[in-house]
Write an enzyme that holds these catalytic residues in place. Structure first.
Site, PDB file in Angstrom:
ATOM      1  N   ALA A  66       0.815  -1.214   0.000  1.00 58.88           N
ATOM      2  CA  ALA A  66       0.000   0.000   0.000  1.00 58.88           C
ATOM      3  C   ALA A  66       0.854   1.273   0.000  1.00 58.88           C
ATOM      4  O   ALA A  66       0.356   2.352  -0.304  1.00 58.88           O
ATOM      5  CB  ALA A  66      -0.915   0.000   1.220  1.00 58.88           C
ATOM      6  N   LYS A  67       2.138   1.147   0.341  1.00 57.10           N
ATOM      7  CA  LYS A  67       3.079   2.272   0.334  1.00 57.10           C
ATOM      8  C   LYS A  67       2.507   3.501   1.048  1.00 57.10           C
ATOM      9  O   LYS A  67       2.611   4.614   0.536  1.00 57.10           O
ATOM     10  CB  LYS A  67       3.481   2.620  -1.113  1.00 57.10           C
ATOM     11  CG  LYS A  67       3.908   1.420  -1.994  1.00 57.10           C
ATOM     12  CD  LYS A  67       5.358   1.146  -1.959  1.00 57.10           C
ATOM     13  CE  LYS A  67       5.914   0.245  -3.054  1.00 57.10           C
ATOM     14  NZ  LYS A  67       5.240  -0.997  -3.371  1.00 57.10           N
ATOM     15  N   ARG A  68       1.909   3.285   2.222  1.00 55.66           N
ATOM     16  CA  ARG A  68       1.327   4.395   2.956  1.00 55.66           C
ATOM     17  C   ARG A  68       2.377   5.129   3.787  1.00 55.66           C
ATOM     18  O   ARG A  68       3.540   4.704   3.857  1.00 55.66           O
ATOM     19  CB  ARG A  68       0.192   3.908   3.863  1.00 55.66           C
ATOM     20  CG  ARG A  68      -0.966   3.209   3.116  1.00 55.66           C
ATOM     21  CD  ARG A  68      -1.637   4.126   2.120  1.00 55.66           C
ATOM     22  NE  ARG A  68      -2.971   3.655   1.747  1.00 55.66           N
ATOM     23  CZ  ARG A  68      -3.290   2.973   0.655  1.00 55.66           C
ATOM     24  NH1 ARG A  68      -2.371   2.657  -0.235  1.00 55.66           N
ATOM     25  NH2 ARG A  68      -4.540   2.609   0.416  1.00 55.66           N
TER      26      ARG A  68
END
Lengths: 285, 285
Positions: free
Chosen positions: A92-94
């Protein structure tokens, strides 16, 4: 899932394969399109066909978000369908300020039952810490990514003034390190090797030795084998440690091995090939 | 929305206020809880009460994702409810390899009708470019953020070898810049000031002058005024340009101005105070 449990799965199955579910509804086999949720039907069949040869599934949230509400529903059903023996990664690369990262952690660790989430490090410690607060959950920080754009910032040199004492005299000298190396060094102190992993692209094989000097004991999530061209042998030889310490992801190479009705069988064949090769490298540790 | 349209809205309303919809269902006024979608009901009332004094709304996706499918539904309804005269920002901090960023761009620019999305720059050019491919849509790249963690990497010094020619002699010297400055310099070449903005935290007021030297003409999205303590006057004096070039966001200070039944009126009063102060600074350009 604890590190011990993950390592146990890896050695039982003789596999450190992670199957990436980057499921794009526009290229699904035609016979699935009449189902109410073709994306979930596709994922279900991929999971059934590969679960005994892989230890992890990585869901790329972008492909689900692109479909709006319907996509988020497919994502929820897919996470729930993955067996609890498998390590479930939200790719998700949050990452945001603390109170916002807490909400992302809640989204993926409470509302959804992921074991791990990928996180972008740019905003620093307080953007990552909320993810580390969950016991038995994992934060997978972007280290050195597989794409061409890694040269823009990750592979730029940072300079640090370093002061040393030599025979009573203070000596100041400048040390330079790649940004990604500083990310590894700094962020490895925020958590432990029991709750932090790093994304290191397989296309960056020449860096794996210096990476293992900085983080000798952390698990690495390695995308970029397969469609992106990274070598499984090279990264395994350079970065495998006693309890393996590697999860190697393949997405397109497995799930789109065939675009016909036999897609699940074709996916299984490719996944088995990875597993077979992985068994050889695992027997060396 | 084009830059010209945005500037027109700003000068007509005498406001460059962006209202941040970081709506947390656990702290909503009690009288909204019986509605089918309390988050949307809350947002709707905030939008109705503030739309004539602000020019933009920023939806913090984390707060919606934390609620799963229900939250994504509230998000969709909220985006659709915002008038088309207003600049709609997905504060999503996305960014991944090219084919994945394309899916994120699709999610926020096609499936949802946002005008802009915030993007993390760590992975470099190919992670940002897919967002820039949409005409009249905006990519808002993280520059220097408002949180304490900005010191970990954004404010670390990068070194560049610079070669110059002085009277026929090649001279090599090392220049150092903060990582965030390099992000501004490098990424400003990927798009234009008609499709790229930067997130610059209001708590970093001492940096605004050097930022305007690097990106004199880009719009800045400035969070951190209000709950995080940044000064509206200081950043306006230092960074406002001919067509304003600023969107100043306040979230908690506005939407949680009161936690009672009068929350919308209270939000309006705070938003009006911002607008009033902004009118003064706008009259100086």
């Amino acid at each position: 899932m604890t590190r011990k449990q993950l390592a146990h799965e890896i050695f039982s199955k003789q596999s450190y394969l992670c199957v990436g579910l980057d499921t794009d509804p526009s290229i699904l086999p035609a016979h699935l399109r009449s189902f109410e949720d073709p994306v979930f039907e596709f994922n279900k069949r991929i999971i059934d066909a590969t679960k005994d040869v892989c230890v992890a599934y990585k869901i790329n949230t972008a492909f689900y978000e692109a479909q709006g509400l319907k996509g988020w529903a497919s994502l929820e059903k897919t996470v729930d369908y993955i067996p609890s023996t498998h390590f479930k990664i939200a790719d998700a690369k949050r990452g945001d300020i603390g109170n916002t990262s807490s909400q992302y952690a809640k989204a993926f660790f409470e509302t959804l039952s992921f074991d791990a989430i990928t996180v972008a490090p740019y905003m620093g410690e307080d953007s990552v810490k909320p993810f580390l607060a969950y016991p038995d959950k994992w934060t997978i920080i972007l280290g050195l990514t597989s794409n061409h754009g890694s040269r823009d910032f990750e592979l730029q040199k940072l300079v640090k003034h370093k002061e040393t004492l030599d025979e009573g005299i203070h000596i100041t000298r400048d040390e330079t390190h790649y940004l990604y190396e500083t990310v590894l060094t700094t962020s490895s102190l925020w958590g432990t090797d029991q709750n932090t992993m790093y994304v290191i692209g397989a296309t960056q094989a020449e860096e794996f030795e210096s990476i293992r000097k900085i983080i000798p004991n952390h698990f690495l999530l390695v995308p970029g084998v397969g469609a992106q061209g990274g070598s499984l042998r090279e990264i395994s030889e350079k970065a495998m440690i006693a309890d393996c310490g590697l999860l190697v992801n393949a997405s397109r190479a497995i799930i789109y091995a065939s675009k016909g009705e036999d897609f699940a069988e074709a996916a299984r064949i490719v996944a088995q090939q990875y597993r077979e090769e992985m068994g050889v490298y695992l027997s060396n540790v």
